[in-house]
Write an enzyme that holds these catalytic residues in place. Structure first.
Site, mmCIF file in Angstrom:
data_model
loop_
_atom_site.group_PDB
_atom_site.id
_atom_site.type_symbol
_atom_site.label_atom_id
_atom_site.label_comp_id
_atom_site.label_asym_id
_atom_site.label_seq_id
_atom_site.Cartn_x
_atom_site.Cartn_y
_atom_site.Cartn_z
ATOM 1 N N ASP A 143 0.830 -1.214 0.000
ATOM 2 C CA ASP A 143 0.000 0.000 0.000
ATOM 3 C C ASP A 143 0.863 1.264 0.000
ATOM 4 O O ASP A 143 1.943 1.282 0.576
ATOM 5 C CB ASP A 143 -0.889 -0.040 1.257
ATOM 6 N N HIS A 192 3.003 3.302 -8.910
ATOM 7 C CA HIS A 192 2.848 1.854 -9.131
ATOM 8 C C HIS A 192 4.100 1.282 -9.808
ATOM 9 O O HIS A 192 4.529 0.172 -9.497
ATOM 10 C CB HIS A 192 1.617 1.568 -9.991
ATOM 11 N N LEU A 247 11.033 -20.610 -4.112
ATOM 12 C CA LEU A 247 9.968 -19.743 -3.585
ATOM 13 C C LEU A 247 8.726 -19.777 -4.484
ATOM 14 O O LEU A 247 8.842 -19.680 -5.709
ATOM 15 C CB LEU A 247 10.505 -18.298 -3.526
#
Ligand code: FPP
Length: 237
Positions: free
Chosen positions: A17, A34, A128
């Site tokens: 955020d 972004h 991962l």
């Protein structure tokens, strides 16, 4: 061995955020924030991969994010496509498995195609796992699971008594993965925002005022140090 290595979370979930505020502070359009957020995401993926974290779940686009202006929604979808196109070879080389969670059918076709390419290329990797939450909503996921179970009961393939937590879990997007040990939210907000409502039942929360584009591997290490000091009791004494 450092404390963080002894108490490394298996699964980290992140609500990324503050991209918009980061851009506004620089008098730049939100999309600029972004874009900077993608850089943060790259460094966090790389750190989690080298530390040996098993699963990293990133909240990239919620079911509510469609309400943003069309150019921001389009820009985010384009960033996703570019990220996958540019990074997939490197992610694959590092043994990373990319999965997307959420209702992908509503995404633009180009994004769906890129997501599917990334999934199929990396599905056998054993390093991962990165879950990218796209058009994801926790309530949607729970409704989907409830419908799946109801359909199984209606068709006779499942008995009512067989609806256990394990059976429920099998209908979630994260089926087979450990629940998040640690959930991180950046930018000073302290809400779950419809993220992983089932899976976060016993997770440790870490909130930081740092805006997502400034959240780098150093910031991740701080979160991991805080986590390592906590004593998780799972309701026991
Ligand atoms: C929240 O910040 C962030 C988002 C809604 C999008 C997160 C997306 C990225 C980090 C990049 C794209 C993702 C991929 C996987 C390539 P906000 O815009 O709500 O910030 P604000 O609260 O300051 O306005």
């Amino acid at each position: 061995m450092k404390q963080t290595e002894q108490h490394l979370p298996k699964h980290i979930a992140i609500i990324m955020d503050g991209n918009g505020r980061w851009a506004e502070k620089r008098f730049m359009p939100r999309l600029f924030g972004h874009k900077a957020g993608v850089e943060a995401l790259r460094s966090v993926i790389s750190r989690c991969s080298s530390l040996g974290v098993e699963v990293l779940t990133l909240y990239a686009f919620s079911t509510e994010n469609w309400k943003r202006p069309a150019d921001e929604v389009g820009g985010l979808m384009e960033l996703l496509v570019q990220f996958l196109q540019k990074e997939i070879a490197e992610l694959h080389r590092n043994g990373i498995k990319i999965r997307c969670i959420g209702d992908l059918s509503a995404l633009p076709e180009r994004a769906q195609a890129e997501v599917e390419k990334a999934r199929s290329l990396t599905e056998s990797n054993t390093g991962l796992t990165v879950n990218i939450a796209l058009n994801y909503g926790g309530r949607d996921e729970l409704l989907r699971a409830a419908k799946g179970l109801a359909a199984a009961v209606a068709s006779g393939s499942l008995a009512l008594e067989e609806i256990t937590a394990d059976a429920f879990e099998k209908h979630l997007y994260t089926s087979g993965q450990p629940d998040p040990d640690l959930i991180i939210r950046t930018s000073g907000e302290q809400r779950i925002s419809n993220f992983l409502l089932w899976q976060l039942a016993y997770s440790e929360f870490y909130f930081t005022d740092v805006l997502w584009p400034d959240f780098d591997s150093n910031e991740l290490d701080k979160a991991l140090e805080t986590y390592a000091k906590r004593h998780r009791r799972f309701g026991k004494l």
